[in-house]
Design a protein around this motif. Sequence first.
Motif, PDB file in Angstrom:
ATOM      1  N   ARG A 153     -41.411  13.667-117.531  1.00 49.04           N
ATOM      2  CA  ARG A 153     -42.081  14.965-117.700  1.00 49.04           C
ATOM      3  C   ARG A 153     -42.809  15.066-119.034  1.00 49.04           C
ATOM      4  O   ARG A 153     -43.332  16.102-119.383  1.00 49.04           O
ATOM      5  CB  ARG A 153     -41.103  16.151-117.594  1.00 49.04           C
ATOM      6  CG  ARG A 153     -40.352  16.188-116.293  1.00 49.04           C
ATOM      7  CD  ARG A 153     -41.220  16.593-115.150  1.00 49.04           C
ATOM      8  NE  ARG A 153     -40.593  16.374-113.858  1.00 49.04           N
ATOM      9  CZ  ARG A 153     -41.205  16.549-112.696  1.00 49.04           C
ATOM     10  NH1 ARG A 153     -42.464  16.922-112.665  1.00 49.04           N
ATOM     11  NH2 ARG A 153     -40.563  16.331-111.566  1.00 49.04           N
ATOM     12  N   GLY A 154     -42.811  13.967-119.778  1.00 54.43           N
ATOM     13  CA  GLY A 154     -43.537  13.984-121.034  1.00 54.43           C
ATOM     14  C   GLY A 154     -45.018  13.756-120.810  1.00 54.43           C
ATOM     15  O   GLY A 154     -45.440  13.247-119.783  1.00 54.43           O
ATOM     16  N   GLU A 155     -45.806  14.139-121.799  1.00 50.54           N
ATOM     17  CA  GLU A 155     -47.258  14.038-121.644  1.00 50.54           C
ATOM     18  C   GLU A 155     -47.743  12.604-121.778  1.00 50.54           C
ATOM     19  O   GLU A 155     -48.688  12.210-121.116  1.00 50.54           O
ATOM     20  CB  GLU A 155     -47.956  14.909-122.698  1.00 50.54           C
ATOM     21  CG  GLU A 155     -49.470  14.881-122.583  1.00 50.54           C
ATOM     22  CD  GLU A 155     -50.145  15.736-123.636  1.00 50.54           C
ATOM     23  OE1 GLU A 155     -49.602  15.849-124.745  1.00 50.54           O
ATOM     24  OE2 GLU A 155     -51.207  16.300-123.345  1.00 50.54           O
ATOM     25  N   THR A 156     -47.116  11.844-122.631  1.00 49.08           N
ATOM     26  CA  THR A 156     -47.699  10.557-122.944  1.00 49.08           C
ATOM     27  C   THR A 156     -46.628   9.511-123.195  1.00 49.08           C
ATOM     28  O   THR A 156     -45.431   9.798-123.182  1.00 49.08           O
ATOM     29  CB  THR A 156     -48.612  10.688-124.173  1.00 49.08           C
ATOM     30  OG1 THR A 156     -49.265   9.443-124.396  1.00 49.08           O
ATOM     31  CG2 THR A 156     -47.812  11.025-125.433  1.00 49.08           C
TER      32      THR A 156
END
Lengths: 113, 113
Positions: free
Chosen positions: A98-101
Amino acid sequence: DARVTQTPRHKVTEMGQEVTMRCQPILGHNTVFWYRQTMMQGLELLAYFRNRAPLDDSGMPKDRFSAEMPDATLATLKIQPSEPRDSAVYFCASGLDRGETQYFGPGTRLLVL
Amino acid sequence: DQQVKQNSPSLSVQEGRISILNCDYTNSMFDYFLWYKKYPAEGPTFLISISSIKDKNEDGRFTVFLNKSAKHLSLHIVPSQPGDSAVYFCAARHNFGNEKLTFGTGTRLTIIP
């Protein structure tokens, strides 16, 4: 300053030898990726893990490559036997689900003679 | 089959001018796009991203534009600075939370002082 670390930074070996590359993901990150950079293909995903379980290793030549996470702080990529066409830069990256990068390590530059 | 394409291997831009880097994709299932910047002997670092529900995202000197109908995105850097000289990778993935990234082959940007 949290960083992904990779060892060794450079490796020169002869065809047929075993190569082991190691990665320490950022503490707390539960997803770890292995990429290979070549001039022709750019960055290719080899395999990735979440919570130490392999999710996808379809990018890896199965007969000679293997990837594992013995524990949450160590990921390994092995090539046995190595071939000249394996010469490339291998990157490890980590992130949160669920992290952006993803956060990349500095890479291991492998040369197989 | 290159699902993410960066057709310009290199680009040179005068300092102070606008740099425009382009990226095309073929997989309509991609819905999140990222740009990474890479200096020599280092791993890629995240620069900026955009979700498919937007057509523009801005962060300081960097703006990413997305044209879903054309399956095209671009990164604008203005004004360009010498420190922007690097290789830029476009990347794409299916839905937020599934972090498997597909990368392009990169564009080497050189800013001329």
